[in-house]
Design an enzyme around this catalytic site. Structure first.
Site, PDB file in Angstrom:
ATOM      1  N   ASN A  21       0.878  -1.176   0.000  1.00 25.31           N
ATOM      2  CA  ASN A  21       0.000   0.000   0.000  1.00 25.31           C
ATOM      3  C   ASN A  21       0.917   1.228   0.000  1.00 25.31           C
ATOM      4  O   ASN A  21       2.100   1.116   0.332  1.00 25.31           O
ATOM      5  CB  ASN A  21      -0.989  -0.043   1.184  1.00 25.31           C
ATOM      6  N   ASN A  70      -7.934  -7.614   9.682  1.00 21.51           N
ATOM      7  CA  ASN A  70      -8.058  -8.251   8.373  1.00 21.51           C
ATOM      8  C   ASN A  70      -8.325  -9.755   8.425  1.00 21.51           C
ATOM      9  O   ASN A  70      -8.427 -10.394   7.382  1.00 21.51           O
ATOM     10  CB  ASN A  70      -6.793  -7.982   7.542  1.00 21.51           C
ATOM     11  N   ARG A 136      -8.911  -3.604  -2.182  1.00 25.62           N
ATOM     12  CA  ARG A 136      -8.459  -4.894  -1.656  1.00 25.62           C
ATOM     13  C   ARG A 136      -9.540  -5.984  -1.746  1.00 25.62           C
ATOM     14  O   ARG A 136      -9.223  -7.135  -1.994  1.00 25.62           O
ATOM     15  CB  ARG A 136      -8.044  -4.752  -0.192  1.00 25.62           C
ATOM     16  N   HIS A 165      -8.748   0.409   2.516  1.00 28.66           N
ATOM     17  CA  HIS A 165      -9.763  -0.374   3.238  1.00 28.66           C
ATOM     18  C   HIS A 165     -10.815   0.607   3.770  1.00 28.66           C
ATOM     19  O   HIS A 165     -10.470   1.751   4.108  1.00 28.66           O
ATOM     20  CB  HIS A 165      -9.161  -1.077   4.473  1.00 28.66           C
ATOM     21  N   CYS A 258      -7.049  -1.065  12.735  1.00 28.32           N
ATOM     22  CA  CYS A 258      -6.432  -2.171  11.996  1.00 28.32           C
ATOM     23  C   CYS A 258      -5.821  -3.220  12.924  1.00 28.32           C
ATOM     24  O   CYS A 258      -5.681  -4.381  12.557  1.00 28.32           O
ATOM     25  CB  CYS A 258      -5.297  -1.665  11.121  1.00 28.32           C
TER      26      CYS A 258
END
Ligand code: ARG
Length: 264
Positions: A21, A70, A136, A165, A258
């Protein structure tokens, strides 16, 4: 109701060794001691806000395993595990499958041709699946999940690699309000979300500090830096704003949200 629980993974092997990223510079120096201190501080801030923190054992092979958001999407005791877009993270899927099945979850998969990166891009909100696609995660993955969990999909397309995201550019609060960065979305007014949330835009300055990547635990919102204008906004909503600086993790394109996934 039982105490809130979240899942994290300690940063013992955290580094930025590849770039998937625009935030990541492969090989950039990470101060691992500082990263560990920041992670421990985030963990204790979450605990003080009233959640129990469970921890997935770290893995030397997978530096991005720290970003447990994730891992997948959780609906009660069912989890659908991520299908990571990039090869560098694909091995995390087995580690998460093991953790969830050893911890009483019924573990399912999404067809492997559909890419999906968990709470990064989607969450269950009442009878809705709120999600984003385009960088993604694939739209087909979100539609598959909605069908599987019998939820109505409310999904939007992302517009910028930098905000790759949903959780990098959108966060919702228990008040029904939500902050978002308009430029990160194809439809900058985010009209698809209007019936679900009172939408409050954040500035470019805030977006670049990953202000929307705040963790929400009960009435506490934990922001990744004190240099965020939305802190005042959130306090104005009657919420309690805290700060857990996670600057080392920003080098990997991730902040507070995250590093966490809500288990209930
Ligand atoms: N370096 C990680 C990646 O690019 C960061 C993941 C951040 N996670 C998130 N939920 N936004 O995959």
């Amino acid at each position: 109701m039982s105490e809130k629980q979240v899942l994290m993974s300690s940063p013992d092997y955290f580094k930025v060794e590849y770039s998937i990223n625009p935030w990541m510079v492969a090989g950039v120096t990470v101060d691992l001691d500082l990263a560990k201190d920041q992670w421990n501080n985030l963990k204790s801030t979450i605990e003080k806000a009233g959640a129990e923190v469970k921890v997935v054992p770290p893995s030397e092979e997978y530096p991005d395993l720290v970003f447990t958001a994730n891992s997948g999407i959780i609906n009660d005791k069912n989890v659908l595990i991520a299908n990571f877009k990039y090869e560098e993270r694909r091995g995390e899927e087995d580690l998460y499958m093991n953790w969830f099945s050893n911890n009483g979850y019924s573990v399912g998969r999404i067809p492997s041709e559909f890419k999906f990166e968990g709470r990064g891009d989607a969450f269950v909100y009442g009878e809705y699946l709120v999600g984003s696609y385009g960088i993604r995660s694939d739209k087909e993955a979100l539609l598959f999940i909605a069908e599987e969990f019998q939820l109505e999909p409310i999904i939007v397309e992302l517009a910028q690699e930098k905000f790759y995201h949903l959780d990098t550019c959108f966060q919702q609060f228990p008040t029904g309000d939500a902050i978002f960065y308009p430029e990160a979305f194809k439809d900058q007014s985010l009209s698809a979300f209007e019936s679900l949330f009172n939408l409050i835009p954040v500035t470019e300055h805030d977006a670049n500090q990953l202000a929307c990547n705040a963790v929400v635990i009960n009435n506490t919102v934990i922001f990744p830096s004190k240099d965020i204008e939305a802190i005042k906004t959130v306090e104005g909503l009657g919420l309690n704003a805290e700060v857990a600086n996670v600057s080392e993790f920003l080098k990997s394109g991730g902040a507070c949200q995250c590093l966490v996934i809500a288990l209930n």
